[in-house]
Design a protein around this motif. Structure first.
Motif, PDB file in Angstrom:
ATOM      1  N   UNK A 128     -28.900  18.700 -37.208  1.00 39.37           N
ATOM      2  CA  UNK A 128     -29.351  18.969 -35.849  1.00 39.37           C
ATOM      3  C   UNK A 128     -28.405  18.323 -34.844  1.00 39.37           C
ATOM      4  N   UNK A 129     -28.664  18.554 -33.588  1.00 36.09           N
ATOM      5  CA  UNK A 129     -27.844  17.922 -32.560  1.00 36.09           C
ATOM      6  C   UNK A 129     -27.180  18.938 -31.653  1.00 36.09           C
ATOM      7  N   UNK A 130     -26.537  18.416 -30.636  1.00 31.50           N
ATOM      8  CA  UNK A 130     -25.914  19.233 -29.609  1.00 31.50           C
ATOM      9  C   UNK A 130     -24.417  18.970 -29.552  1.00 31.50           C
ATOM     10  N   UNK A 131     -23.668  20.006 -29.291  1.00 35.04           N
ATOM     11  CA  UNK A 131     -22.254  19.851 -28.953  1.00 35.04           C
ATOM     12  C   UNK A 131     -22.112  19.420 -27.501  1.00 35.04           C
ATOM     13  N   UNK A 132     -22.945  20.012 -26.648  1.00 33.94           N
ATOM     14  CA  UNK A 132     -22.857  19.688 -25.237  1.00 33.94           C
ATOM     15  C   UNK A 132     -24.094  20.126 -24.483  1.00 33.94           C
ATOM     16  N   UNK A 133     -24.272  19.568 -23.311  1.00 35.49           N
ATOM     17  CA  UNK A 133     -25.375  19.938 -22.424  1.00 35.49           C
ATOM     18  C   UNK A 133     -24.855  19.900 -20.995  1.00 35.49           C
ATOM     19  N   UNK A 134     -25.251  20.888 -20.216  1.00 39.56           N
ATOM     20  CA  UNK A 134     -24.835  20.966 -18.822  1.00 39.56           C
ATOM     21  C   UNK A 134     -26.064  21.125 -17.942  1.00 39.56           C
ATOM     22  N   UNK A 135     -25.983  20.606 -16.733  1.00 35.65           N
ATOM     23  CA  UNK A 135     -27.128  20.669 -15.832  1.00 35.65           C
ATOM     24  C   UNK A 135     -26.670  20.633 -14.394  1.00 35.65           C
ATOM     25  N   UNK A 136     -27.499  21.223 -13.544  1.00 30.94           N
ATOM     26  CA  UNK A 136     -27.317  21.020 -12.115  1.00 30.94           C
ATOM     27  C   UNK A 136     -27.846  19.639 -11.751  1.00 30.94           C
ATOM     28  N   UNK A 137     -27.231  19.052 -10.750  1.00 30.86           N
ATOM     29  CA  UNK A 137     -27.696  17.755 -10.259  1.00 30.86           C
ATOM     30  C   UNK A 137     -28.414  17.925  -8.928  1.00 30.86           C
ATOM     31  N   UNK A 138     -29.503  17.162  -8.748  1.00 25.24           N
ATOM     32  CA  UNK A 138     -30.151  16.285  -9.735  1.00 25.24           C
ATOM     33  C   UNK A 138     -30.819  17.110 -10.826  1.00 25.24           C
ATOM     34  N   UNK A 139     -30.893  16.541 -12.024  1.00 23.72           N
ATOM     35  CA  UNK A 139     -31.449  17.270 -13.154  1.00 23.72           C
ATOM     36  C   UNK A 139     -32.944  17.493 -12.934  1.00 23.72           C
ATOM     37  N   UNK A 140     -33.490  18.561 -13.495  1.00 22.40           N
ATOM     38  CA  UNK A 140     -34.920  18.822 -13.325  1.00 22.40           C
ATOM     39  C   UNK A 140     -35.769  17.732 -13.973  1.00 22.40           C
ATOM     40  N   UNK A 141     -36.908  17.481 -13.393  1.00 20.70           N
ATOM     41  CA  UNK A 141     -37.774  16.409 -13.885  1.00 20.70           C
ATOM     42  C   UNK A 141     -38.323  16.688 -15.272  1.00 20.70           C
ATOM     43  N   UNK A 142     -38.341  17.943 -15.675  1.00 19.62           N
ATOM     44  CA  UNK A 142     -38.892  18.277 -16.992  1.00 19.62           C
ATOM     45  C   UNK A 142     -37.907  18.025 -18.137  1.00 19.62           C
ATOM     46  N   UNK A 143     -36.655  17.743 -17.831  1.00 26.18           N
ATOM     47  CA  UNK A 143     -35.669  17.561 -18.901  1.00 26.18           C
ATOM     48  C   UNK A 143     -36.043  16.340 -19.744  1.00 26.18           C
ATOM     49  N   UNK A 144     -36.263  16.514 -21.050  1.00 30.87           N
ATOM     50  CA  UNK A 144     -36.672  15.384 -21.894  1.00 30.87           C
ATOM     51  C   UNK A 144     -35.489  14.494 -22.237  1.00 30.87           C
ATOM     52  N   UNK A 145     -35.736  13.314 -22.811  1.00 30.55           N
ATOM     53  CA  UNK A 145     -34.637  12.497 -23.327  1.00 30.55           C
ATOM     54  C   UNK A 145     -33.868  13.274 -24.395  1.00 30.55           C
ATOM     55  N   UNK A 146     -32.562  13.240 -24.295  1.00 30.02           N
ATOM     56  CA  UNK A 146     -31.706  14.004 -25.196  1.00 30.02           C
ATOM     57  C   UNK A 146     -30.923  13.064 -26.101  1.00 30.02           C
ATOM     58  N   UNK A 147     -30.859  13.430 -27.368  1.00 26.56           N
ATOM     59  CA  UNK A 147     -30.071  12.709 -28.358  1.00 26.56           C
ATOM     60  C   UNK A 147     -29.054  13.698 -28.911  1.00 26.56           C
ATOM     61  N   UNK A 148     -27.782  13.444 -28.685  1.00 28.23           N
ATOM     62  CA  UNK A 148     -26.758  14.395 -29.107  1.00 28.23           C
ATOM     63  C   UNK A 148     -26.759  14.620 -30.613  1.00 28.23           C
ATOM     64  N   UNK A 149     -27.292  13.677 -31.377  1.00 28.57           N
ATOM     65  CA  UNK A 149     -27.294  13.804 -32.830  1.00 28.57           C
ATOM     66  C   UNK A 149     -28.606  14.344 -33.389  1.00 28.57           C
TER      67      UNK A 149
END
Length: 205
Positions: A128-149
């Motif tokens: 599992x895991x992510x190569x990358x994540x992109x977002x508009x700033x400020x990030x939306x309040x619903x965005x959960x904690x992200x673990x790249x791995x």
């Protein structure tokens, strides 16, 4: 055009090929990713590290590369650091262990932000895991904690108010275990530092 920055998140790596010093391996991966980002057009580039890893940033950055010290090596910490600067409208965070990442893949990660608040590129392979994540700033309040791995796109989509708030863009491989070495394409330009280390290492283990 929106003010954009692409940040290499130089988090600790848990694996190195047999016969390769782990510090040399981590440095080579980081250097190749930073070199790739420096070649991108129409974006600023930066690296993010914890204070303990500032040495790594100093070892691999180009003169114009910004360095952000973050309390933990997560995309959320990078977003928080960039929000306080008020310099950018969009930010992409990419893993620091994808030395042969094509610039086009980074561009595809940013492209959906014209109409969606968040985009992610999954990591290829069996983990599992992510190569990358992109977002508009400020990030939306619903965005959960992200673990790249550990984070997978479905977990982010489940937190979004609407499924369409998250775009999933093309995946690419990271180097997190022996099987990932087989995904490296010697014909691709770039990744010179990683290539040099592997030329003298056992790629089978």
């Amino acid at each position: 055009m929106a003010r954009r920055v692409v940040v290499a998140l130089l988090a600790p790596v848990a694996w190195a090929p047999p016969g390769v010093d782990p510090t040399d391996w981590r440095t080579a991966l980081a250097e190749d990713v930073v070199d790739l980002l420096a070649m991108l057009n129409e974006v600023d580039t930066a690296v993010a590290v914890t204070r303990a890893d500032r040495w790594l940033a100093d070892a691999v950055i180009w003169p114009q590369t910004a360095v952000y010290e973050v309390p933990e090596p997560t995309p959320n910490a990078v977003f928080a650091a960039l929000t306080t600067t008020d310099r950018y409208e969009q930010v992409a965070v990419v893993a620091g262990d994808a030395p042969d990442l094509p610039g086009l893949t980074v561009g595809k990660l940013l492209r959906p932000l014209s109409s969606r608040p968040v985009a992610v590129a999954p990591a290829e392979g069996g983990l599992p895991g992510l190569l990358g994540v992109a977002a508009r700033l400020p990030v939306p309040s619903w965005l959960p904690p992200l673990d790249m791995d550990a984070t997978v796109p479905a977990a982010i989509r489940a937190a979004a108010p609407r499924p369409g708030d998250l775009a999933v863009t093309p995946s690419w491989h990271r180097l997190r275990g022996p099987a990932d070495l087989a995904r490296l394409d010697p014909a691709l330009d770039g990744w010179e530092h990683t290539r040099s280390l592997l030329s003298g290492a056992d790629r089978s283990g």
